[in-house]
Scaffold this active site. Structure first.
Site, PDB file in Angstrom:
ATOM      1  N   LYS A 169      -3.570  24.341  89.558  1.00 22.30           N
ATOM      2  CA  LYS A 169      -5.079  24.095  89.157  1.00 22.30           C
ATOM      3  C   LYS A 169      -5.174  23.441  87.832  1.00 22.30           C
ATOM      4  O   LYS A 169      -5.850  22.594  87.544  1.00 22.30           O
ATOM      5  CB  LYS A 169      -5.604  25.746  88.709  1.00 22.30           C
ATOM      6  CG  LYS A 169      -6.862  25.860  87.831  1.00 22.30           C
ATOM      7  CD  LYS A 169      -7.221  27.014  87.836  1.00 22.30           C
ATOM      8  CE  LYS A 169      -6.786  27.871  86.553  1.00 22.30           C
ATOM      9  NZ  LYS A 169      -7.208  27.464  85.240  1.00 22.30           N
ATOM     10  N   ASN A 170      -4.126  24.000  87.068  1.00 21.49           N
ATOM     11  CA  ASN A 170      -4.339  23.354  85.258  1.00 21.49           C
ATOM     12  C   ASN A 170      -3.653  21.851  85.481  1.00 21.49           C
ATOM     13  O   ASN A 170      -3.707  21.162  84.291  1.00 21.49           O
ATOM     14  CB  ASN A 170      -3.443  24.211  84.559  1.00 21.49           C
ATOM     15  CG  ASN A 170      -4.406  25.199  84.324  1.00 21.49           C
ATOM     16  OD1 ASN A 170      -5.487  25.517  84.627  1.00 21.49           O
ATOM     17  ND2 ASN A 170      -3.712  26.443  83.663  1.00 21.49           N
TER      18      ASN A 170
ATOM     19  N   CYS B  10     -14.125  33.122  74.956  1.00 16.51           N
ATOM     20  CA  CYS B  10     -14.382  33.524  76.378  1.00 16.51           C
ATOM     21  C   CYS B  10     -13.316  34.984  76.101  1.00 16.51           C
ATOM     22  O   CYS B  10     -12.956  35.217  75.015  1.00 16.51           O
ATOM     23  CB  CYS B  10     -13.557  32.706  77.300  1.00 16.51           C
ATOM     24  SG  CYS B  10     -11.672  32.299  77.065  1.00 16.51           S
TER      25      CYS B  10
ATOM     26  N   ARG C 131     -10.939  31.828  91.201  1.00 10.27           N
ATOM     27  CA  ARG C 131     -11.027  30.608  90.176  1.00 10.27           C
ATOM     28  C   ARG C 131      -9.619  30.101  90.255  1.00 10.27           C
ATOM     29  O   ARG C 131      -9.704  28.747  90.003  1.00 10.27           O
ATOM     30  CB  ARG C 131     -11.307  31.068  88.789  1.00 10.27           C
ATOM     31  CG  ARG C 131     -12.920  31.455  88.453  1.00 10.27           C
ATOM     32  CD  ARG C 131     -12.982  31.383  86.908  1.00 10.27           C
ATOM     33  NE  ARG C 131     -12.303  30.612  86.289  1.00 10.27           N
ATOM     34  CZ  ARG C 131     -11.788  30.632  85.112  1.00 10.27           C
ATOM     35  NH1 ARG C 131     -12.032  31.692  84.491  1.00 10.27           N
ATOM     36  NH2 ARG C 131     -11.381  29.470  84.568  1.00 10.27           N
TER      37      ARG C 131
ATOM     38  N   ASP D  42       0.160  32.314  80.336  1.00  7.67           N
ATOM     39  CA  ASP D  42      -0.422  32.597  81.758  1.00  7.67           C
ATOM     40  C   ASP D  42       0.354  33.388  82.544  1.00  7.67           C
ATOM     41  O   ASP D  42       0.105  33.775  83.668  1.00  7.67           O
ATOM     42  CB  ASP D  42      -0.742  31.157  82.393  1.00  7.67           C
ATOM     43  CG  ASP D  42      -1.786  30.526  81.769  1.00  7.67           C
ATOM     44  OD1 ASP D  42      -2.610  31.100  81.151  1.00  7.67           O
ATOM     45  OD2 ASP D  42      -2.162  29.289  82.302  1.00  7.67           O
TER      46      ASP D  42
ATOM     47  N   ARG E 177     -10.838  30.392  71.257  1.00  7.37           N
ATOM     48  CA  ARG E 177     -10.565  29.117  72.092  1.00  7.37           C
ATOM     49  C   ARG E 177     -11.386  27.972  71.457  1.00  7.37           C
ATOM     50  O   ARG E 177     -12.324  27.374  72.135  1.00  7.37           O
ATOM     51  CB  ARG E 177     -10.719  29.278  73.407  1.00  7.37           C
ATOM     52  CG  ARG E 177      -9.760  30.240  73.753  1.00  7.37           C
ATOM     53  CD  ARG E 177      -9.916  30.236  75.620  1.00  7.37           C
ATOM     54  NE  ARG E 177      -9.104  29.349  76.182  1.00  7.37           N
ATOM     55  CZ  ARG E 177      -9.029  29.247  77.313  1.00  7.37           C
ATOM     56  NH1 ARG E 177      -9.600  29.960  78.307  1.00  7.37           N
ATOM     57  NH2 ARG E 177      -8.411  28.313  78.105  1.00  7.37           N
TER      58      ARG E 177
HETATM   59  N1  EPU Z   1      -6.743  25.852  69.823  1.00  4.30           N
HETATM   60  C1  EPU Z   1      -7.708  25.744  68.830  1.00  4.30           C
HETATM   61  N2  EPU Z   1      -8.254  24.413  68.527  1.00  4.30           N
HETATM   62  C2  EPU Z   1      -8.206  23.413  69.681  1.00  4.30           C
HETATM   63  C3  EPU Z   1      -7.571  23.962  70.624  1.00  4.30           C
HETATM   64  C4  EPU Z   1      -6.894  24.948  70.888  1.00  4.30           C
HETATM   65  O1  EPU Z   1      -7.565  26.129  67.885  1.00  4.30           O
HETATM   66  O2  EPU Z   1      -8.881  22.540  69.410  1.00  4.30           O
HETATM   67  C5  EPU Z   1      -5.983  27.086  69.982  1.00  4.30           C
HETATM   68  C6  EPU Z   1      -6.495  27.944  71.127  1.00  4.30           C
HETATM   69  O3  EPU Z   1      -7.434  28.759  70.619  1.00  4.30           O
HETATM   70  C7  EPU Z   1      -5.461  28.591  71.638  1.00  4.30           C
HETATM   71  C8  EPU Z   1      -4.123  27.768  71.191  1.00  4.30           C
HETATM   72  O4  EPU Z   1      -4.757  26.948  70.445  1.00  4.30           O
HETATM   73  O5  EPU Z   1      -5.356  29.950  70.644  1.00  4.30           O
HETATM   74  C9  EPU Z   1      -3.516  26.958  72.642  1.00  4.30           C
HETATM   75  O6  EPU Z   1      -4.730  26.735  73.433  1.00  4.30           O
HETATM   76  P1  EPU Z   1      -4.619  25.568  74.436  1.00  4.30           P
HETATM   77  O7  EPU Z   1      -5.745  24.438  73.799  1.00  4.30           O
HETATM   78  O8  EPU Z   1      -3.360  25.097  74.453  1.00  4.30           O
HETATM   79  O9  EPU Z   1      -5.381  25.963  75.658  1.00  4.30           O
HETATM   80  P2  EPU Z   1      -6.150  25.272  76.817  1.00  4.30           P
HETATM   81  O10 EPU Z   1      -5.756  23.998  76.778  1.00  4.30           O
HETATM   82  O11 EPU Z   1      -7.658  25.802  76.684  1.00  4.30           O
HETATM   83  C10 EPU Z   1      -4.747  25.749  78.949  1.00  4.30           C
HETATM   84  C11 EPU Z   1      -4.818  26.222  80.127  1.00  4.30           C
HETATM   85  C12 EPU Z   1      -4.782  27.686  80.026  1.00  4.30           C
HETATM   86  C13 EPU Z   1      -3.496  28.119  79.242  1.00  4.30           C
HETATM   87  C14 EPU Z   1      -3.535  27.617  78.081  1.00  4.30           C
HETATM   88  C15 EPU Z   1      -2.122  27.786  77.298  1.00  4.30           C
HETATM   89  C16 EPU Z   1      -5.974  24.588  81.542  1.00  4.30           C
HETATM   90  C17 EPU Z   1      -7.404  24.255  82.051  1.00  4.30           C
HETATM   91  N3  EPU Z   1      -5.835  25.841  80.672  1.00  4.30           N
HETATM   92  O12 EPU Z   1      -5.934  25.923  77.994  1.00  4.30           O
HETATM   93  O13 EPU Z   1      -4.925  28.323  81.303  1.00  4.30           O
HETATM   94  O14 EPU Z   1      -3.664  29.722  79.178  1.00  4.30           O
HETATM   95  O15 EPU Z   1      -3.376  26.246  78.015  1.00  4.30           O
HETATM   96  O16 EPU Z   1      -1.328  27.521  77.927  1.00  4.30           O
HETATM   97  O17 EPU Z   1      -4.894  24.009  81.300  1.00  4.30           O
HETATM   98  C18 EPU Z   1      -5.516  29.914  83.031  1.00  4.30           C
HETATM   99  O18 EPU Z   1      -4.978  28.841  83.767  1.00  4.30           O
HETATM  100  O19 EPU Z   1      -5.738  31.001  83.168  1.00  4.30           O
HETATM  101  C19 EPU Z   1      -5.588  29.394  81.621  1.00  4.30           C
HETATM  102  C20 EPU Z   1      -6.234  30.233  80.636  1.00  4.30           C
END
Ligand code: EPU
Length: 417
Positions: free
Chosen positions: A22-23, A117, A397, A305, A122
């Protein structure tokens, strides 16, 4: 609203095929926005989030066609409105992944702020900071991110923290920028690498994906390409953790064992016998698992995850474990539900102490997010008697054909309307 009925207490035994990730599929679908030529994808999982992303892209004018099996073709010959509305972004945070590609291709984008969320706040400040460094004018008005520029310019961007979709968004944006972009403190997740492979097939010039420093030399335009999405390492890990908790012997085909070092290491520590051969992983578990401590971290550390699934395993383990969640501030919602099944868990801040119990007992529980739900499924497979999981749209999802796959592993599972 659909619920899942599990009759637990029996070991797992059987073979299932792992779906595409998915990701990885979600950002790769967004890569189609970068080119006027078709992007042909294989191994795209049939999931709610993929359907939501298709809808979002189609609404911008992308021609999205699903094949019979796991194929998908996307063609963004022209993009009408580079807008991602709140209604869609609200149901799927990954919609933010259209931002970088839209600004790069159209010179403007309007994308709803994703908001918080269940698992935490996030924010997307790092995505925006990167685009500003590349010369975009960015403002947030009435809940929408507005970004515009003539053409993005290459820049050196040092991210404050490791963000997966932030890295992906900026990597996509940089492919069409003028000059060279260097992303420092980049995410090293295998899904970032899979996206880079697809972008390279489209003609992008990217170096260092999979390390914390990615260099992208911008090109004037990208072409079409074919790409097979990598196997889902979290789905793989979920079934493996289920078998390690419930006992039995399972075989997973179509997997990518190399992307699972941290998970496989912890499963071995819990007492599972694991064999990897090519794209097949076999796991065998006798008796109760041993308690394993977990600390989530960016890749190659232990994936956040997979945290809920391991908490479920630890609830029935021999011994006490300490689980520390260091990525998201509120990702222990499943603990309260696991307690309803008889688990002994105490939480202090971002640390959970799990004292293993002999057995769990079936009960009614509520899914709160995708991976929390996966943890509840594992607990339901282990618990004696019937467990009913409410709000399983969360599972739809991210887990393709969940009941079918669990049934193939010998589980007793049924969807209730
Ligand atoms: N963060 C910030 N600022 C930003 C971006 C992130 O503070 O601009 C923080 C977030 O709040 C969090 C940390 O950085 O505390 C890491 O977040 P990240 O941005 O890496 O998460 P994401 O990219 O939104 C993806 C996956 C998630 C997975 C996380 C961590 C996708 C579509 N989603 O989310 O997957 O948990 O990386 O590995 O790739 C899931 O599949 O259930 C899922 C939530």
């Amino acid at each position: 609203m659909n619920r899942l009925l599990l009759t637990g207490g029996r070991p797992l035994d059987g073979t299932v095929h792992v779906s595409g990730a998915k990701n990885a599929a979600l950002p790769i679908m967004c890569a189609a926005l970068l080119s006027a030529k078709p992007l042909l994808l294989g191994n795209v999982p049939r999931l709610m989030d993929v359907a939501t992303m298709s809808k979002l892209l189609a609404q911008m004018g992308v021609l999205v066609e699903r094949g019979d099996e796991s194929g998908m073709s996307l063609c963004a010959e022209s993009i009408g409105d580079p807008i991602a509305p709140y209604e869609l972004v609200r149901t799927m945070r990954a919609s933010i992944l259209v931002l970088g590609a839209l600004v790069a291709r159209c010179g403007r984008a309007k994308v709803s702020l994703p908001g918080g969320c269940a698992i935490g706040q996030r924010p997307v400040d790092q995505h925006l900071k990167g685009l500003v460094a590349m010369g975009a004018r960015v403002s947030v008005e009435h809940g929408y991110i507005h970004a515009e520029t003539e053409r993005l310019k290459g820049a050196r961007i040092v991210m404050d923290l490791v963000t997966v979709t932030g890295t992906e968004n900026l990597m996509m944006a940089a492919t069409l920028a003028e000059g060279t972009t260097v992303l420092e403190n980049a995410a090293r997740e295998p899904e970032v690498v899979d996206l880079a492979i697809c972008l390279a097939a489209m003609g992008a010039r990217i170096d260092g994906a999979g390390t914390d420093r990615i260099r992208i030399d911008g090109v004037a335009r990208l072409g079409g390409a074919s790409h097979a999405v990598m196997p889902d390492r979290i789905e793989t890990g979920t079934y493996l953790a289920a078998a390690a908790a419930a006992g039995g012997r399972i075989k997973l085909t179509g997997a990518a064992p190399d992307s699972l070092d941290a998970t496989l290491g912890k499963l071995r520590e819990a007492g599972a016998r694991i064999d990897c051969a090519g794209d097949t992983i076999t796991l065998e578990m006798e008796g109760r698992p041993k308690a394993v401590d977990i600390r989530t971290a960016p890749y190659p550390g232990f994936a956040t995850d997979m945290q809920a699934q391991f908490m479920a395993l630890d609830t029935v383990a021999i011994g006490t474990s300490v689980i520390t969640e260091s990525i998201f501030e509120n990702r222990f919602m499943h603990a309260l539900e696991l307690q309803r099944l008889g688990a002994d868990i105490s939480i202090q801040g971002n640390t959970a102490v799990v004292r293993g119990v002999d057995r769990l007992q079936g009960a009614a529980v509520m899914a709160t997010d995708l991976r929390a739900s996966a943890g509840l499924v594992i607990a339901g497979l282990v618990a004696e008697g019937e467990t009913v999981i409410d709000r399983i749209y969360h599972l739809d999802r991210g887990y393709e054909a969940l009941e079918k796959k669990l049934t193939a592993l010998g589980a007793k599972v049924r969807r209730l309307a």
